[in-house]
Design a protein around this motif. Sequence first.
Motif, short mmCIF file in Angstrom:
data_model
loop_
_atom_site.label_atom_id
_atom_site.label_comp_id
_atom_site.label_asym_id
_atom_site.label_seq_id
_atom_site.Cartn_x
_atom_site.Cartn_y
_atom_site.Cartn_z
N GLN A 148 2.67 -0.81 11.32
CA GLN A 148 2.91 -0.71 9.70
C GLN A 148 1.62 -0.81 9.01
O GLN A 148 1.36 0.02 8.19
CB GLN A 148 3.79 -1.98 9.31
CG GLN A 148 5.34 -1.27 9.72
CD GLN A 148 6.25 -2.42 8.94
OE1 GLN A 148 6.13 -3.68 9.05
NE2 GLN A 148 7.32 -1.92 8.31
N GLN A 149 0.87 -1.87 9.31
CA GLN A 149 -0.57 -2.12 8.77
C GLN A 149 -1.39 -0.85 9.08
O GLN A 149 -1.96 -0.40 7.96
CB GLN A 149 -1.21 -3.54 9.20
CG GLN A 149 -0.07 -4.66 8.78
CD GLN A 149 -0.94 -6.02 9.45
OE1 GLN A 149 -1.74 -5.92 9.96
NE2 GLN A 149 -0.10 -7.28 9.28
N MET A 150 -1.47 -0.66 10.14
CA MET A 150 -2.24 0.49 10.66
C MET A 150 -1.94 1.92 9.86
O MET A 150 -2.85 2.68 9.26
CB MET A 150 -2.44 0.88 11.92
CG MET A 150 -3.06 -0.29 12.78
SD MET A 150 -2.87 0.22 14.57
CE MET A 150 -4.19 1.35 14.63
N HIS A 151 -0.77 2.05 9.62
CA HIS A 151 -0.20 3.34 9.17
C HIS A 151 -0.52 3.29 7.61
O HIS A 151 -0.80 4.39 6.71
CB HIS A 151 1.25 3.37 9.25
CG HIS A 151 2.05 4.62 8.48
ND1 HIS A 151 2.62 4.70 7.32
CD2 HIS A 151 2.06 5.99 9.08
CE1 HIS A 151 2.92 5.84 6.84
NE2 HIS A 151 2.72 6.71 8.04
N ALA A 152 -0.46 2.07 6.85
CA ALA A 152 -0.88 1.87 5.63
C ALA A 152 -2.57 2.23 5.28
O ALA A 152 -2.61 2.65 4.13
CB ALA A 152 -0.71 0.51 5.29
N LYS A 153 -3.18 1.91 6.01
CA LYS A 153 -4.49 2.25 6.26
C LYS A 153 -4.70 3.80 6.85
O LYS A 153 -6.18 4.04 6.91
CB LYS A 153 -5.45 1.25 7.13
CG LYS A 153 -5.15 -0.24 6.45
CD LYS A 153 -6.12 -1.02 7.25
CE LYS A 153 -6.03 -2.58 6.66
NZ LYS A 153 -6.72 -3.50 7.56
N GLU A 154 -3.77 4.60 6.84
CA GLU A 154 -3.92 5.69 7.64
C GLU A 154 -4.56 5.81 8.92
O GLU A 154 -5.21 6.55 9.36
CB GLU A 154 -4.50 6.78 6.63
CG GLU A 154 -3.73 6.93 5.43
CD GLU A 154 -4.26 7.85 4.50
OE1 GLU A 154 -5.58 8.34 4.61
OE2 GLU A 154 -3.85 8.13 3.21
N LEU A 155 -4.27 4.49 9.83
CA LEU A 155 -4.67 4.82 11.07
C LEU A 155 -3.89 5.07 12.07
O LEU A 155 -4.20 5.14 13.38
CB LEU A 155 -5.72 3.34 11.26
CG LEU A 155 -6.85 3.03 10.30
CD1 LEU A 155 -7.35 1.66 10.75
CD2 LEU A 155 -7.81 4.06 10.55
N ALA A 156 -2.64 5.21 11.60
CA ALA A 156 -1.54 5.47 12.46
C ALA A 156 -0.73 6.54 11.89
O ALA A 156 -0.49 6.80 10.82
CB ALA A 156 -0.79 4.15 12.75
#
Length: 770
Positions: free
Chosen positions: A570-578
Amino acid sequence: MATEFPKLRQDLEYSQTEVDGQLVYNIKDPITKSYFRVREPEYWLIQQLDGETSFETVAERFSDKYNMNLDAEQVGQFAQALEKLYFLEGARAEHATSRSSYLGGDGDSLFSRLLLIKIKAFNPERFLNWLVRLYRPFHTRFWFVLSALFILLGVAVLFANIETFSVNLFEVFNLGSVVTIVLGLFIIVSLHEFAHAVVCRYYGGQVQEIGFLLLFFQPCFYSDLSDAWLFPKKSQRLAVTFAGPYMQLLLLAAAVLLWRVTVPGEPFNELVRIIAIVCWVTILFNFLPLIKLDGYYLLSDLVDIANLRSKSFEYLGNLFKRRVLGWPIEPIEVPKRQRRILTWYAIIAGLYTVFLLGYLLTLAGRFLLAKAGVLGLLALVAALLVTLRTYLVRVAKGTVQHIKYMKSLLQKPVRLTVYVLIIVVVLILVLAVPFDHRVSGEVIVRPEARFSVLFNDFGLLESKLETGGSEPRNASTYLQMTSTDMARLEVLPVVRDGQTVTKGDTLAIVLSNQVSSEIRAAQSELRRLEQQLALLKSPPKREAVDRAQAEVNAAKARHDRLKREWERVQQMHAKELATQEELESAEAAYEVAVAELENRRSELDLLKAPPKPEEEAVLLAGIETQRAQLDFLTSQLDAQVILSPIGGVVSIQSGDGELLHVMNRNKVELKVPISDFDINLVEVGQPVKVKVRSFADRTFDGEVVHVPQGASGSTTSSEFIVTVSVDNTEGVLLGGMTGYAKIHVGEASLARLLLRKLTSNLRVEFWSLW
């Protein structure tokens, strides 16, 4: 300037023949295609009109030849009558050469023209001449006898297989056989009409028309055989008329024999079968002498009365006007032999015509009522008024004429008294005299009590008792002797077919190879359920609890790990890393882990929890059921004998699962379908008269024993099935016989009966106008 006297047309054709021992002459008008028959004196008088001889001279010659008084004025009146018939040369006859002057007839009403519509097809003269050359060698006694034997053979085969050639309109006239029927009908009518025409041409007659007509709205083919009336011998005229049906009989025999020797079910076999069916049905219709088909012309030739139908109606009408209405008109003079023929033919043909037209109009009325309601019925009435307007005008004129005659008739006391008496008698008959009021319906004979032994659809041996009468009841008992495909059940009847038994007699013995094994299996199942109940009540084992706790711990560890993974994605998706797909995959894995953890915890709680009352109740119910099953099987083991609960006659059956049945024939019952319009008239105890087809000469007495409280049927048409009991101590009425029952519901006047009959057909339909 020389006086011109009437002159006979030269194109008229004549022939002579004998009728009732007297010489008569047939005259044909080739223009109007009309035929006339006159006696010898009239024929001699006609021949004297040569355009040069005066009326006085003709009268003198006639008086000298026949020793009868005749003056010139009477000769002139006779010549005027001939001129109206276009027999004399002149402007009137020249006008008649226009054939359109005769089409339709001046006196024909629209209704008459609708009942007989002709469409000329072609003039077959040249083709007929060729056919006559082919036919001539076969017009011998040898070929007639040979063909008659051929017809007898075909008819014998037909009656030997009459079920195959029975007429089922729903089967024959279906969409799939329309082409076959049309083809068969074309073959039949073509050969039929050409047979008429060939024989007529063979004897020297002219056939100038072959075509199509609608007779009483029924399609027919026709050929103009009017020249047959010019044949001097009756046998020749009969041969012409009979040629068509005889050819049809030949075709019937050929079709039946071809059907017999060809493979059933093949197209050709079905074609000849349909031809045979249409052949014999049309032969029966054709020989009916009440309408103008071959049967009519055969009868007309046999009795030597041309235009039999019109003469019969004219004679009966004259007789009715003179004898019943009392009109002072001249009687129609006919020979004594013809009086009864004309009278009876007019009565029978008139009744048939009224019945046929009434039937057709009823069908049309029901169709229009169903499609267009009351407006359709009113349209039919309007159409009838238009088509019958000529007849209605005649009736109106006749009524006016009768009123005029009544003025003089009423001055005669005797006739006035007769009229009053007739009116009084008719009124009493219609309004006061009671007539039996009956309601009726078709029935099937059934025994009032019936006991059956059969294997039902569930494989059980069923003993079924059916009783009718005033308190109908059905009761069944079931015997389950086997439950597997490998088991064997044997039922041994100890009675014979047709044997009479009394109540309590043994009918059959039942043998089974599996009753004991079924009992042992039931006992084993009962022990298993009892052990399962004991296990349910015992506390859980320590090993099982530890194993369930370990599974919960493992599920908890996996849950925590997937939760952390989901939060990281979820955190990576928020930073557009996932990607979105990785997020959704992590979320789905976490949800599965949550569900698995909950499931393991539930299992652990269930294992630690004490037995639930409902689980214990289910096992206890299963144990009770199994005990009942064990008791049932034990009783089956004892049920080795089937006893008859009624007295009657045994019938051993084969097929449809039924083994045998016993019927009490001392009384039989009938189920009479009664409409909802009449059911209010039917009561228990009313007498009933019954006719069955097997005993058409006998009438059986019965009474109503049960009137149902509800109807059976669709929402648009319902019937109440009334039960009738009939004494059958003689045992002649058997189950399955069909017949007709009439329930006597009281008495009523003829007017009331007719009004009720009319109301049953019209009242509900006219309610739609309210």
